[in-house]
Design an enzyme around this catalytic site. Structure first.
Site, PDB file in Angstrom:
ATOM      1  N   SER A  93     -12.328  26.740 -27.555  1.00 30.89           N
ATOM      2  CA  SER A  93     -12.385  25.557 -28.408  1.00 30.89           C
ATOM      3  C   SER A  93     -11.213  25.598 -29.377  1.00 30.89           C
ATOM      4  O   SER A  93     -10.804  26.674 -29.817  1.00 30.89           O
ATOM      5  CB  SER A  93     -13.717  25.561 -29.167  1.00 30.89           C
ATOM      6  OG  SER A  93     -13.584  24.868 -30.386  1.00 30.89           O
TER       7      SER A  93
ATOM      8  N   TYR B 100      -9.797  -6.833  11.862  1.00 32.00           N
ATOM      9  CA  TYR B 100      -9.131  -6.337  10.648  1.00 32.00           C
ATOM     10  C   TYR B 100      -9.077  -7.411   9.562  1.00 32.00           C
ATOM     11  O   TYR B 100      -8.823  -8.591   9.822  1.00 32.00           O
ATOM     12  CB  TYR B 100      -7.696  -5.880  10.980  1.00 32.00           C
ATOM     13  CG  TYR B 100      -6.970  -5.363   9.747  1.00 32.00           C
ATOM     14  CD1 TYR B 100      -7.132  -4.046   9.338  1.00 32.00           C
ATOM     15  CD2 TYR B 100      -6.170  -6.202   8.971  1.00 32.00           C
ATOM     16  CE1 TYR B 100      -6.498  -3.569   8.190  1.00 32.00           C
ATOM     17  CE2 TYR B 100      -5.535  -5.739   7.824  1.00 32.00           C
ATOM     18  CZ  TYR B 100      -5.704  -4.419   7.440  1.00 32.00           C
ATOM     19  OH  TYR B 100      -5.093  -3.956   6.306  1.00 32.00           O
TER      20      TYR B 100
ATOM     21  N   THR C   2     -39.492  25.905 -12.229  1.00 34.30           N
ATOM     22  CA  THR C   2     -39.753  24.511 -11.850  1.00 34.30           C
ATOM     23  C   THR C   2     -39.893  23.769 -13.169  1.00 34.30           C
ATOM     24  O   THR C   2     -40.390  24.352 -14.158  1.00 34.30           O
ATOM     25  CB  THR C   2     -41.045  24.352 -11.019  1.00 34.30           C
ATOM     26  OG1 THR C   2     -42.138  24.831 -11.799  1.00 34.30           O
ATOM     27  CG2 THR C   2     -40.988  25.150  -9.716  1.00 34.30           C
ATOM     28  N   HIS C   3     -39.459  22.532 -13.206  1.00 31.10           N
ATOM     29  CA  HIS C   3     -39.479  21.742 -14.456  1.00 31.10           C
ATOM     30  C   HIS C   3     -38.753  22.456 -15.595  1.00 31.10           C
ATOM     31  O   HIS C   3     -39.103  22.271 -16.761  1.00 31.10           O
ATOM     32  CB  HIS C   3     -40.913  21.434 -14.922  1.00 31.10           C
ATOM     33  CG  HIS C   3     -41.818  20.964 -13.836  1.00 31.10           C
ATOM     34  ND1 HIS C   3     -41.914  19.655 -13.441  1.00 31.10           N
ATOM     35  CD2 HIS C   3     -42.658  21.656 -13.022  1.00 31.10           C
ATOM     36  CE1 HIS C   3     -42.785  19.554 -12.444  1.00 31.10           C
ATOM     37  NE2 HIS C   3     -43.247  20.764 -12.171  1.00 31.10           N
TER      38      HIS C   3
ATOM     39  N   GLN D  13      -7.653  -2.276   3.553  1.00 36.37           N
ATOM     40  CA  GLN D  13      -6.626  -1.437   2.940  1.00 36.37           C
ATOM     41  C   GLN D  13      -7.201  -0.637   1.760  1.00 36.37           C
ATOM     42  O   GLN D  13      -6.649   0.384   1.363  1.00 36.37           O
ATOM     43  CB  GLN D  13      -5.462  -2.322   2.479  1.00 36.37           C
ATOM     44  CG  GLN D  13      -4.338  -1.595   1.817  1.00 36.37           C
ATOM     45  CD  GLN D  13      -3.092  -2.481   1.696  1.00 36.37           C
ATOM     46  OE1 GLN D  13      -2.416  -2.734   2.680  1.00 36.37           O
ATOM     47  NE2 GLN D  13      -2.809  -2.951   0.503  1.00 36.37           N
TER      48      GLN D  13
ATOM     49  N   LYS E  76      -8.370   3.550   1.543  1.00 37.05           N
ATOM     50  CA  LYS E  76      -7.618   4.805   1.443  1.00 37.05           C
ATOM     51  C   LYS E  76      -7.754   5.558   0.124  1.00 37.05           C
ATOM     52  O   LYS E  76      -7.995   6.761   0.105  1.00 37.05           O
ATOM     53  CB  LYS E  76      -6.138   4.557   1.723  1.00 37.05           C
ATOM     54  CG  LYS E  76      -5.933   4.233   3.177  1.00 37.05           C
ATOM     55  CD  LYS E  76      -4.534   3.863   3.511  1.00 37.05           C
ATOM     56  CE  LYS E  76      -4.531   3.007   4.747  1.00 37.05           C
ATOM     57  NZ  LYS E  76      -5.278   1.723   4.587  1.00 37.05           N
TER      58      LYS E  76
ATOM     59  N   LYS F 264     -15.956  30.311 -29.134  1.00 41.00           N
ATOM     60  CA  LYS F 264     -16.437  29.604 -27.946  1.00 41.00           C
ATOM     61  C   LYS F 264     -15.715  30.034 -26.657  1.00 41.00           C
ATOM     62  O   LYS F 264     -14.532  30.299 -26.647  1.00 41.00           O
ATOM     63  CB  LYS F 264     -16.254  28.086 -28.110  1.00 41.00           C
ATOM     64  CG  LYS F 264     -17.086  27.472 -29.200  1.00 41.00           C
ATOM     65  CD  LYS F 264     -18.564  27.384 -28.858  1.00 41.00           C
ATOM     66  CE  LYS F 264     -18.870  26.306 -27.857  1.00 41.00           C
ATOM     67  NZ  LYS F 264     -18.893  24.968 -28.430  1.00 41.00           N
TER      68      LYS F 264
ATOM     69  N   ASN G  35      -2.608  -2.593  12.861  1.00 46.00           N
ATOM     70  CA  ASN G  35      -4.063  -2.411  12.796  1.00 46.00           C
ATOM     71  C   ASN G  35      -4.533  -1.181  13.579  1.00 46.00           C
ATOM     72  O   ASN G  35      -5.342  -0.397  13.086  1.00 46.00           O
ATOM     73  CB  ASN G  35      -4.778  -3.666  13.296  1.00 46.00           C
ATOM     74  CG  ASN G  35      -4.463  -4.868  12.432  1.00 46.00           C
ATOM     75  OD1 ASN G  35      -3.849  -4.734  11.372  1.00 46.00           O
ATOM     76  ND2 ASN G  35      -4.872  -6.051  12.879  1.00 46.00           N
TER      77      ASN G  35
ATOM     78  N   SER H 132       0.827  -1.218   0.000  1.00 47.14           N
ATOM     79  CA  SER H 132       0.000   0.000   0.000  1.00 47.14           C
ATOM     80  C   SER H 132       0.857   1.262   0.000  1.00 47.14           C
ATOM     81  O   SER H 132       0.326   2.361  -0.083  1.00 47.14           O
ATOM     82  CB  SER H 132      -0.945   0.003   1.205  1.00 47.14           C
ATOM     83  OG  SER H 132      -0.237  -0.218   2.405  1.00 47.14           O
TER      84      SER H 132
ATOM     85  N   ASN I  24     -16.109  28.206 -23.073  1.00 47.73           N
ATOM     86  CA  ASN I  24     -16.851  27.093 -22.469  1.00 47.73           C
ATOM     87  C   ASN I  24     -16.749  27.082 -20.936  1.00 47.73           C
ATOM     88  O   ASN I  24     -15.695  27.381 -20.391  1.00 47.73           O
ATOM     89  CB  ASN I  24     -16.324  25.762 -23.012  1.00 47.73           C
ATOM     90  CG  ASN I  24     -16.519  25.652 -24.507  1.00 47.73           C
ATOM     91  OD1 ASN I  24     -17.518  26.124 -25.041  1.00 47.73           O
ATOM     92  ND2 ASN I  24     -15.564  25.051 -25.191  1.00 47.73           N
TER      93      ASN I  24
ATOM     94  N   GLU J 275     -18.451  22.352 -15.653  1.00 45.92           N
ATOM     95  CA  GLU J 275     -18.679  20.997 -16.185  1.00 45.92           C
ATOM     96  C   GLU J 275     -17.825  19.974 -15.447  1.00 45.92           C
ATOM     97  O   GLU J 275     -18.259  18.840 -15.204  1.00 45.92           O
ATOM     98  CB  GLU J 275     -18.383  20.966 -17.683  1.00 45.92           C
ATOM     99  CG  GLU J 275     -19.429  21.742 -18.478  1.00 45.92           C
ATOM    100  CD  GLU J 275     -19.069  21.944 -19.945  1.00 45.92           C
ATOM    101  OE1 GLU J 275     -19.900  22.502 -20.667  1.00 45.92           O
ATOM    102  OE2 GLU J 275     -17.972  21.559 -20.370  1.00 45.92           O
TER     103      GLU J 275
HETATM  104  N1  ARG Z   1      -1.389  -1.392   4.883  1.00 42.45           N
HETATM  105  C1  ARG Z   1      -2.344  -1.862   5.794  1.00 42.45           C
HETATM  106  C2  ARG Z   1      -3.664  -1.135   5.588  1.00 42.45           C
HETATM  107  O1  ARG Z   1      -3.651  -0.112   5.049  1.00 42.45           O
HETATM  108  C3  ARG Z   1      -1.888  -1.702   7.207  1.00 42.45           C
HETATM  109  C4  ARG Z   1      -2.458  -2.668   8.166  1.00 42.45           C
HETATM  110  C5  ARG Z   1      -1.892  -4.018   7.932  1.00 42.45           C
HETATM  111  N2  ARG Z   1      -2.374  -4.925   8.878  1.00 42.45           N
HETATM  112  C6  ARG Z   1      -2.221  -6.261   8.733  1.00 42.45           C
HETATM  113  N3  ARG Z   1      -2.698  -7.011   9.657  1.00 42.45           N
HETATM  114  N4  ARG Z   1      -1.668  -6.770   7.657  1.00 42.45           N
HETATM  115  O2  ARG Z   1      -4.703  -1.596   5.957  1.00 42.45           O
END
Ligand code: ARG
Length: 458
Positions: free
Chosen positions: A277, A317, A155-156, A322, A325, A283, A110, A22, A285, A290
């Site tokens: 454009s 966990y 409206t509409h 993971q 993120k 143009k 974790n 990660s 734009n 948008e």
């Molecule tokens: N890179 C992991 C995550 O973002 C970190 C936690 C890893 N934990 C584990 N038990 N492998 O979730």
């Protein structure tokens, strides 16, 4: 290089490593991971796993690492470690030697990642708060600048009743206020510290978790270790706040794209938020708007992806988590950038008051006013509605607005109509009649501007 090699006889194959790592995205947590580690070192000192001197050396090492890391965080992403936690630990060991190997005592990735991500979320959500507040202020300034400008309300997508342009601005201020209050609620709920929950069962060292939480600026420590390492509600909540707010921004974008179109010509966006454009030289734009409308889809996508990922995950966990993120790393900056762009569009906006007024006068937008006039003549509203419908039909057939009908034409449909109908049909009268709370009359809108200002940034 990995944190866990002892039990394995061979290393991961390249494809698995690439799939599993990660670091290419969680390098963004480098600051939070180091700050969290400094606090954890403090907890280890408190339980006498680290002596004062060891604590000092670790903290100095981590601070030096933070300085290096912030120089070029992008480089961290390429460094080949599994994740940001492995990276920070390895670099600390490089700096302080074997002592660095003590830092992970009583801690798991974790509780560590849950803490880091909450710290990042809190910090980034604060930037969103600022961006929302600035956009609100820009809307309030526009509402003040354009007080008196009349806009057809729809409206509409049919012209319905005239409103003050400022009333339209303040409609978005209301939405932004709700966005802000939702976000502040979410921030308050996410502001709990999972550190010291270990892998899932809690840490075996008697650390003062409340103190640890306060040191990291959290309002308290989480209460259940199993929940604390499994919980990603804060991610879902932030993505939900982002989605709702982006939905508002996309409606704003749509309103403005329409008002800016050659067909309505109500507003002109400034050059610095539009593009040309490659083929058609005339143009200009509304790309910024948008893109706000387009990026809304991305943010909704991140929200539903997170819900899907968490659905039916067993406690505690799992590596699925993971996946929490990238969506949030993308959605919050997208939200902030969209708020800033919306602000830039509002700031440089030119309103063509003549065009909005002319449009507001067309489309028989004073028909409701005429029905209310008949109510004042003791005609029940439903009957008056029907009479006005007939008059509108007549006006359309004559190519006229309602106020252009002669008294004879009015009385041909409804004898109770008199000369006093004409002032009631004036556009200013339509606006002025909306005196009840929340309506578009000038006193109501002026009051709303005042209260919006007192709510907003000082
Ligand atoms: N890179 C992991 C995550 O973002 C970190 C936690 C890893 N934990 C584990 N038990 N492998 O979730």
């Amino acid at each position: 290089m990995a944190l866990w090699g002892g039990r394995f006889s061979t290393g991961p194959d390249q494809a698995f490593k690439q799939f599993n790592d990660s670091l290419p995205f969680d390098y963004q947590l480098v600051e939070q991971d180091i700050v969290g580690s400094i606090a954890w070192a403090g907890a280890l000192k408190q339980v006498e796993v680290l002596s004062n001197e060891e604590y000092e050396r670790i903290v100095n090492g981590l601070n030096a690492l933070l300085g290096d890391a912030l120089q070029s965080p992008q480089d961290i992403a390429q460094s080949g470690y599994e994740d940001i936690h492995s990276y920070v630990e390895a670099k600390l060991i490089d700096k302080v030697g074997d002592l660095g190997k003590k830092l992970h005592t009583g801690r798991s990735r974790n509780d560590q990642v849950a803490t880091d991500f909450r710290l990042w979320s809190r910090q980034t959500a604060q930037q969103v708060v600022e961006a929302i507040t600035q956009l609100k202020d820009e809307f309030i300034a526009l509402a003040e600048r354009e007080l008196g400008t009349i806009l057809p309300g729809y409206t509409h997508l049919q012209r319905a009743q005239p409103v003050l342009f400022s009333h339209w601005c303040l409609a978005y201020v209301e939405m932004l206020n709700r966005d802000l209050s939702r976000l502040q609620d979410a921030i308050e709920r996410l502001n709990e510290c999972p550190l010291g929950c270990g892998a899932l069962a809690g840490t075996a060292y008697p650390v003062d978790r409340e103190k640890l939480a306060h040191e990291l600026g959290f309002s308290r420590a989480t209460r259940n270790s199993l929940d604390a390492v499994s919980d990603r509600d804060f991610v879902v909540e932030l993505l939900s706040c982002a989605s709702i707010s982006m939905m508002h921004l996309s409606r704003l974008a749509e309103d403005m794209i329409f008002y800016n179109s050659g067909e309505s010509g109500f507003i002109e966006l400034s050059d610095n938020v539009t593009s040309g454009s490659s083929l058609m030289p005339q143009k200009k734009n509304p790309d910024a708007l948008e893109l706000i409308r387009g990026k809304t889809g991305r943010v909704f996508g991140a929200f539903s992806a997170m819900m899907m990922t968490l659905k039916a995950l067993p406690l505690a966990y799992n590596k699925d988590m993971q996946e929490d993120k990238e969506g949030l790393f993308d959605a919050l900056p997208t939200w902030i950038a969209s708020l800033h762009m919306a602000q830039a569009c509002i700031k440089g906006l030119k309103v063509n008051g003549e065009a909005t007024l002319a449009a507001a006068k067309g489309g028989h937008a004073n028909a409701t006013e005429l029905a209310d006039y008949l109510v004042a003549k003791n005609i029940p509203f439903r009957e008056g509605h029907h009479i006005v419908g007939q008059l509108v039909q007549h006006a359309i057939s004559q190519g006229k607005n309602l106020e252009e009908l002669t008294l004879e034409e009015f009385q041909g449909v409804c004898p109770q109509i008199d000369h006093d109908v004409y002032p009631r049909l004036e556009i200013a009268a339509c606006i002025a009649a909306r005196q009840a709370l929340g309506g578009t009359s000038l006193p109501q809108v002026t009051e709303a501007i005042k209260s919006a200002k007192s709510f907003s940034s000082p």
